[in-house]
Scaffold this active site. Structure first.
Site, PDB file in Angstrom:
ATOM      1  N   VAL A  17       7.296  -0.965  11.044  1.00  0.00           N
ATOM      2  CA  VAL A  17       7.301  -0.239   9.692  1.00  0.00           C
ATOM      3  C   VAL A  17       6.167   0.558   9.146  1.00  0.00           C
ATOM      4  O   VAL A  17       6.215   1.040   8.438  1.00  0.00           O
ATOM      5  CB  VAL A  17       7.530  -1.346   8.671  1.00  0.00           C
ATOM      6  CG1 VAL A  17       8.821  -2.294   8.850  1.00  0.00           C
ATOM      7  CG2 VAL A  17       6.320  -2.305   8.684  1.00  0.00           C
ATOM      8  N   ASP A  18       5.101   0.499  10.370  1.00  0.00           N
ATOM      9  CA  ASP A  18       4.029   1.327   9.791  1.00  0.00           C
ATOM     10  C   ASP A  18       3.570   2.218  11.130  1.00  0.00           C
ATOM     11  O   ASP A  18       2.443   2.164  11.319  1.00  0.00           O
ATOM     12  CB  ASP A  18       2.680   0.577   9.328  1.00  0.00           C
ATOM     13  CG  ASP A  18       1.610   1.465   8.628  1.00  0.00           C
ATOM     14  OD1 ASP A  18       1.899   2.499   8.387  1.00  0.00           O
ATOM     15  OD2 ASP A  18       0.486   0.533   8.568  1.00  0.00           O
ATOM     16  N   LEU A  19       4.300   2.735  11.449  1.00  0.00           N
ATOM     17  CA  LEU A  19       4.353   3.620  12.724  1.00  0.00           C
ATOM     18  C   LEU A  19       3.380   4.755  12.349  1.00  0.00           C
ATOM     19  O   LEU A  19       4.231   5.843  12.085  1.00  0.00           O
ATOM     20  CB  LEU A  19       5.525   3.772  13.626  1.00  0.00           C
ATOM     21  CG  LEU A  19       5.478   4.536  14.880  1.00  0.00           C
ATOM     22  CD1 LEU A  19       4.388   3.646  15.820  1.00  0.00           C
ATOM     23  CD2 LEU A  19       6.786   4.730  15.535  1.00  0.00           C
ATOM     24  N   ASN A  56      -2.286   3.833  14.342  1.00  0.00           N
ATOM     25  CA  ASN A  56      -1.682   2.503  14.953  1.00  0.00           C
ATOM     26  C   ASN A  56      -1.284   2.582  16.298  1.00  0.00           C
ATOM     27  O   ASN A  56      -0.666   1.788  17.031  1.00  0.00           O
ATOM     28  CB  ASN A  56      -0.692   1.643  14.089  1.00  0.00           C
ATOM     29  CG  ASN A  56      -1.188   1.178  12.739  1.00  0.00           C
ATOM     30  OD1 ASN A  56      -2.240   0.833  12.849  1.00  0.00           O
ATOM     31  ND2 ASN A  56      -0.292   1.104  11.842  1.00  0.00           N
ATOM     32  N   ARG A  74       8.474   8.408   9.903  1.00  0.00           N
ATOM     33  CA  ARG A  74       7.037   8.161   9.558  1.00  0.00           C
ATOM     34  C   ARG A  74       5.853   8.820  10.384  1.00  0.00           C
ATOM     35  O   ARG A  74       4.752   9.077   9.856  1.00  0.00           O
ATOM     36  CB  ARG A  74       6.829   6.820   9.426  1.00  0.00           C
ATOM     37  CG  ARG A  74       5.615   6.067   8.620  1.00  0.00           C
ATOM     38  CD  ARG A  74       5.749   4.636   8.798  1.00  0.00           C
ATOM     39  NE  ARG A  74       4.349   4.170   7.861  1.00  0.00           N
ATOM     40  CZ  ARG A  74       4.387   4.118   6.458  1.00  0.00           C
ATOM     41  NH1 ARG A  74       5.472   4.257   5.882  1.00  0.00           N
ATOM     42  NH2 ARG A  74       3.482   3.438   6.034  1.00  0.00           N
TER      43      ARG A  74
END
Length: 269
Positions: A181-183, A187, A219
């Site tokens: 969800v936070d690509l 990261n 994203r």
């Protein structure tokens, strides 16, 4: 990897017993890593902090040789963002131990690690309950010499070969069902040998095929744009897409490729 749980009152530690335990240590009353080892002060007082990574909660790079010979770890506390952080930046609602963010992340990371996917080896997670809330921290193995894709993008040194490797790596995770969800470009890490690693699996989960893959890629594209490297996404897309399947499509159209009548299994292999 064998995860074991230690409890002392309202403190719970889930740790990699295979790496941290001696053969006779399971009978001992203390865990191989003490609760205080999840506090930054413990490492600072021991003069074993060897670096820091900026973020919502500063992650510390640690000389962990007292626990594992020659090992380096990353200690990351869980921190809230947004408006709710004004009330408490480190407390979360308690809904059960296995539903805590730390326990869910370490179990997911261990699962992916066991499958041979490029994630840092999880070391241990600690959850401390405070009535209706809890606070938590996670320790993982540090990827020696790795740099964030964001840094390489800013410096303009992420060449086409590396970017295509990023694309194939993301595809491997998506084929395994990981919804990150936070690509973003911070990261994704690249080690000195050019291997791409995925970090920070907080709130991530395994899912069936769906539009979330396109959301992940969109994203990442926004992240690269923010770092002035929007053009890098084209190489990532080329290597992400299966051969001959919508290779020229933009990330927001990846989901539509799955409905073109092509074998759905090719998107889930």
């Amino acid at each position: 990897m064998r995860l074991a749980t230690y409890r002392a009152g309202k403190i719970f530690i889930l740790y990699d017993a295979d790496s941290l335990c001696d053969a006779d240590q399971e009978s001992q009353t203390m865990p191989p890593i003490p609760p205080c080892a999840f506090d930054s002060a413990y490492w600072r007082n021991a003069d074993r902090v060897i670096g820091e990574a900026p973020g919502r909660g500063v992650s510390l790079f640690l000389d962990a040789s007292p626990f594992e010979a020659g090992a380096q770890w990353v200690l990351r506390p869980y921190r809230r963002g947004g408006l709710i952080a004004r009330l408490s930046d480190d407390r979360y609602l308690w809904t059960g131990l296995e539903r805590t963010r730390a326990f869910r992340e370490i179990r997911l990371t261990a699962d992916l690690h066991a499958r041979g996917l490029p994630v840092p080896r999880p070391v241990a997670a600690r959850v401390a309950r405070h009535g209706l809330t809890y606070e938590a921290a996670l320790i993982t193995e540090r990827i020696s010499g790795a740099r964030a894709l964001a840094e390489l993008a800013i410096e303009g040194v992420a060449d086409d070969a590396l970017l295509q490797h990023v694309g194939t790596t993301i595809r491997r995770f998506h084929d395994a069902g990981l919804d990150h969800v936070d690509l973003d470009a911070r990261n994704l890490l690249v080690d000195p040998l050019g291997k791409v690693w995925l970090i920070d699996l907080d709130r991530c989960r395994l899912r069936r095929d769906g539009d979330w893959k396109a959301d992940n890629l969109a994203r990442l594209e926004r992240s690269l744009t923010k770092f002035g490297a929007a053009d890098d996404m084209e190489s990532i897309k080329r290597s992400y897409a299966p051969l001959g399947i919508c290779r020229s499509q933009a990330p927001h159209n990846f989901a539509s490729c799955q409905g073109t009548g092509l074998n759905r299994a090719r998107w889930q292999r």
